[in-house]
Design a protein around this motif. Structure first.
Motif, PDB file in Angstrom:
ATOM      1  N   MET A   1      10.009   1.765   4.991  1.00 38.34           N
ATOM      2  CA  MET A   1       9.291   0.545   5.266  1.00 38.34           C
ATOM      3  C   MET A   1       7.773   0.462   4.286  1.00 38.34           C
ATOM      4  O   MET A   1       7.577   1.523   3.984  1.00 38.34           O
ATOM      5  N   MET A   2       7.428  -0.771   4.231  1.00 37.37           N
ATOM      6  CA  MET A   2       6.028  -0.811   3.583  1.00 37.37           C
ATOM      7  C   MET A   2       4.895  -0.019   4.675  1.00 37.37           C
ATOM      8  O   MET A   2       4.910  -0.254   5.875  1.00 37.37           O
ATOM      9  N   LYS A   3       3.926   0.501   4.305  1.00 35.38           N
ATOM     10  CA  LYS A   3       2.789   0.704   5.125  1.00 35.38           C
ATOM     11  C   LYS A   3       2.120  -0.315   5.506  1.00 35.38           C
ATOM     12  O   LYS A   3       1.984  -1.503   4.983  1.00 35.38           O
ATOM     13  N   PRO A   4       1.464  -0.377   6.656  1.00 37.69           N
ATOM     14  CA  PRO A   4       0.589  -1.564   6.994  1.00 37.69           C
ATOM     15  C   PRO A   4      -0.548  -2.069   5.716  1.00 37.69           C
ATOM     16  O   PRO A   4      -0.940  -1.274   5.110  1.00 37.69           O
ATOM     17  N   MET A   5      -0.714  -3.274   5.838  1.00 43.89           N
ATOM     18  CA  MET A   5      -1.604  -3.973   5.052  1.00 43.89           C
ATOM     19  C   MET A   5      -2.754  -4.498   5.646  1.00 43.89           C
ATOM     20  O   MET A   5      -2.785  -5.814   5.783  1.00 43.89           O
TER      21      MET A   5
ATOM     22  N   VAL B   1      14.211  -5.806   5.689  1.00 43.52           N
ATOM     23  CA  VAL B   1      14.391  -7.184   5.402  1.00 43.52           C
ATOM     24  C   VAL B   1      13.269  -7.965   6.317  1.00 43.52           C
ATOM     25  O   VAL B   1      12.534  -8.852   5.744  1.00 43.52           O
ATOM     26  N   ASP B   2      13.256  -7.713   7.499  1.00 45.76           N
ATOM     27  CA  ASP B   2      12.339  -8.471   8.502  1.00 45.76           C
ATOM     28  C   ASP B   2      10.955  -8.321   8.233  1.00 45.76           C
ATOM     29  O   ASP B   2      10.237  -9.372   8.189  1.00 45.76           O
ATOM     30  N   GLN B   3      10.624  -7.282   7.901  1.00 47.73           N
ATOM     31  CA  GLN B   3       9.297  -6.899   7.421  1.00 47.73           C
ATOM     32  C   GLN B   3       8.905  -7.652   5.951  1.00 47.73           C
ATOM     33  O   GLN B   3       7.926  -8.299   5.844  1.00 47.73           O
ATOM     34  N   GLN B   4       9.849  -7.536   5.066  1.00 52.07           N
ATOM     35  CA  GLN B   4       9.525  -8.190   3.856  1.00 52.07           C
ATOM     36  C   GLN B   4       9.553  -9.668   3.982  1.00 52.07           C
ATOM     37  O   GLN B   4       8.488 -10.286   3.588  1.00 52.07           O
TER      38      GLN B   4
ATOM     39  N   LYS C   1       0.663  -1.206  -0.011  1.00 52.98           N
ATOM     40  CA  LYS C   1       0.078   0.056  -0.198  1.00 52.98           C
ATOM     41  C   LYS C   1       0.906   1.210  -0.102  1.00 52.98           C
ATOM     42  O   LYS C   1       0.386   2.222   0.374  1.00 52.98           O
ATOM     43  N   GLY C   2       2.151   1.070  -0.665  1.00 53.47           N
ATOM     44  CA  GLY C   2       3.064   2.097  -0.761  1.00 53.47           C
ATOM     45  C   GLY C   2       3.988   2.271   0.440  1.00 53.47           C
ATOM     46  O   GLY C   2       4.020   1.384   1.503  1.00 53.47           O
ATOM     47  N   LEU C   3       4.850   3.325   0.589  1.00 58.52           N
ATOM     48  CA  LEU C   3       5.798   3.400   1.505  1.00 58.52           C
ATOM     49  C   LEU C   3       5.567   4.368   2.751  1.00 58.52           C
ATOM     50  O   LEU C   3       4.981   5.308   2.520  1.00 58.52           O
ATOM     51  N   ALA C   4       6.109   4.107   3.859  1.00 61.56           N
ATOM     52  CA  ALA C   4       6.089   4.913   5.097  1.00 61.56           C
ATOM     53  C   ALA C   4       6.950   5.838   5.045  1.00 61.56           C
ATOM     54  O   ALA C   4       7.721   5.906   3.914  1.00 61.56           O
ATOM     55  N   GLU C   5       7.179   6.875   5.841  1.00 59.41           N
ATOM     56  CA  GLU C   5       7.994   8.142   5.764  1.00 59.41           C
ATOM     57  C   GLU C   5       9.444   7.484   6.202  1.00 59.41           C
ATOM     58  O   GLU C   5       9.523   6.374   6.707  1.00 59.41           O
ATOM     59  N   LYS C   6      10.358   8.038   5.551  1.00 60.74           N
ATOM     60  CA  LYS C   6      11.740   7.717   5.885  1.00 60.74           C
ATOM     61  C   LYS C   6      12.117   7.717   7.266  1.00 60.74           C
ATOM     62  O   LYS C   6      11.810   8.687   8.069  1.00 60.74           O
TER      63      LYS C   6
END
Length: 296
Positions: free
Chosen positions: A115-119, A155-158, A104-109
């Motif tokens: 990171m990725m936004k919550p899904m 990487v952990d989130q991915q 759902k797009g990128l979070a702020e730096k």
């Protein structure tokens, strides 16, 4: 999982077309195609126009399974039809493996990364993706700086989300992009390589992923990942490089194939005749295929 699609993605020559611009990137994609923002008055009209563009691309004789292995779609494209068939089914009938962009797009730096936004609706999207006969998914994060904490978090989130996707019967494309304009791109890539290897080495024999990364500054940096038995295929994003530059860099990396977006469609224009459009697309397809299969 579709075994024919799995074997095609793992073994066949070709590249993956990225047709998954969405949300905020859609106006840019339309503008590059020659359609300005005053040509539509709301989001619905905008997405109608971008579907017309994608339909023109995927129905072109240049967009064939001879050189294109797969295509990554935006959620709305997956739910729409091409010549009376859902887009994934249309592609599969052409011999092209369909993927769906799920982030759902990128979070702020933060800590040098985005990171990725919550899904929150991921389960429902994966259910529909199976219903629409998608083979796999794609999700993007971005690394800007060689920050150990940030890169580990990305990487952990991915891989946390990738496990969820695998459990849904789909093959995830893990995409932690390294910004090509990073002041220390090579260091970012070295750190990223180490983090991904930890996760890939921990996968079980029935857990398979694909990787989509920025073409590395140091050629063949990702050789161990490319050859890893749990990595179905390693594809490269163009990341803002011109097609010519991306192709040259890609040729230096054994076993890496393209998954280009802008570099694939950058010369297409709404005012081109079908003959001009197909010729332009064919030239792009030919050059990207050549860079994917003919290594130095």
């Amino acid at each position: 999982m579709n075994e024919n699609h799995f074997n095609r993605m793992k073994n066949d020559d070709g590249f993956v077309a990225a047709l998954d611009q969405s949300g905020g990137s859609t106006p840019k994609a339309l503008a590059a195609y020659g359609i300005k923002e005053d040509a539509y008055s709301n989001e619905e009209e905008m997405f109608d126009l971008v579907h017309e563009l994608r339909t023109r691309i995927v129905t072109s004789p240049a967009f064939s399974s001879d050189k294109i292995l797969g295509a990554i779609l935006f959620e709305q494209t997956m739910d729409r039809k091409v010549e009376g068939k859902y887009t994934g089914d249309y592609l599969a009938d052409k011999g092209i493996v369909p993927f769906i962009k799920i982030d759902k797009g990128l979070a702020e730096k933060e800590n040098g990364v985005q990171m990725m936004k919550p899904m929150p609706e991921l389960d429902e999207l994966l259910r529909r993706s199976n219903e629409r006969n998608m083979f796999g998914t794609k999700m993007r994060s971005v690394i800007h700086e060689p920050n150990e904490e940030g890169i580990k978090a990305v990487v952990d989130q991915q891989f946390e989300v990738a496990k969820h996707i695998i459990n849904a019967g789909l093959v995830p494309i893990v995409e932690p992009e390294v910004d090509i304009n990073s002041s220390d791109k090579e260091k970012c890539e070295e750190m990223l390589n180490e983090e991904i290897l930890k996760h890939v080495n921990a996968l079980s024999e029935d857990e398979n992923i694909m990787l989509k990364l920025t073409i590395p500054t140091k050629a063949n940096l990702y050789k161990e990942l490319i050859e890893h038995p749990r990595v179905v295929r390693f594809v490269a994003l163009s990341g803002g490089y011109s097609r010519e530059e991306a192709n040259e860099k890609l040729k230096e990396n054994d076993g890496m194939i393209a998954s280009f977006s802008r570099a694939l469609v950058s010369d297409l224009n709404v005012d081109q005749t079908d003959e001009e459009f197909n010729k332009t697309l064919q030239e792009a397809v030919d050059s990207i295929y050549d860079a994917s299969v003919n290594k130095k």
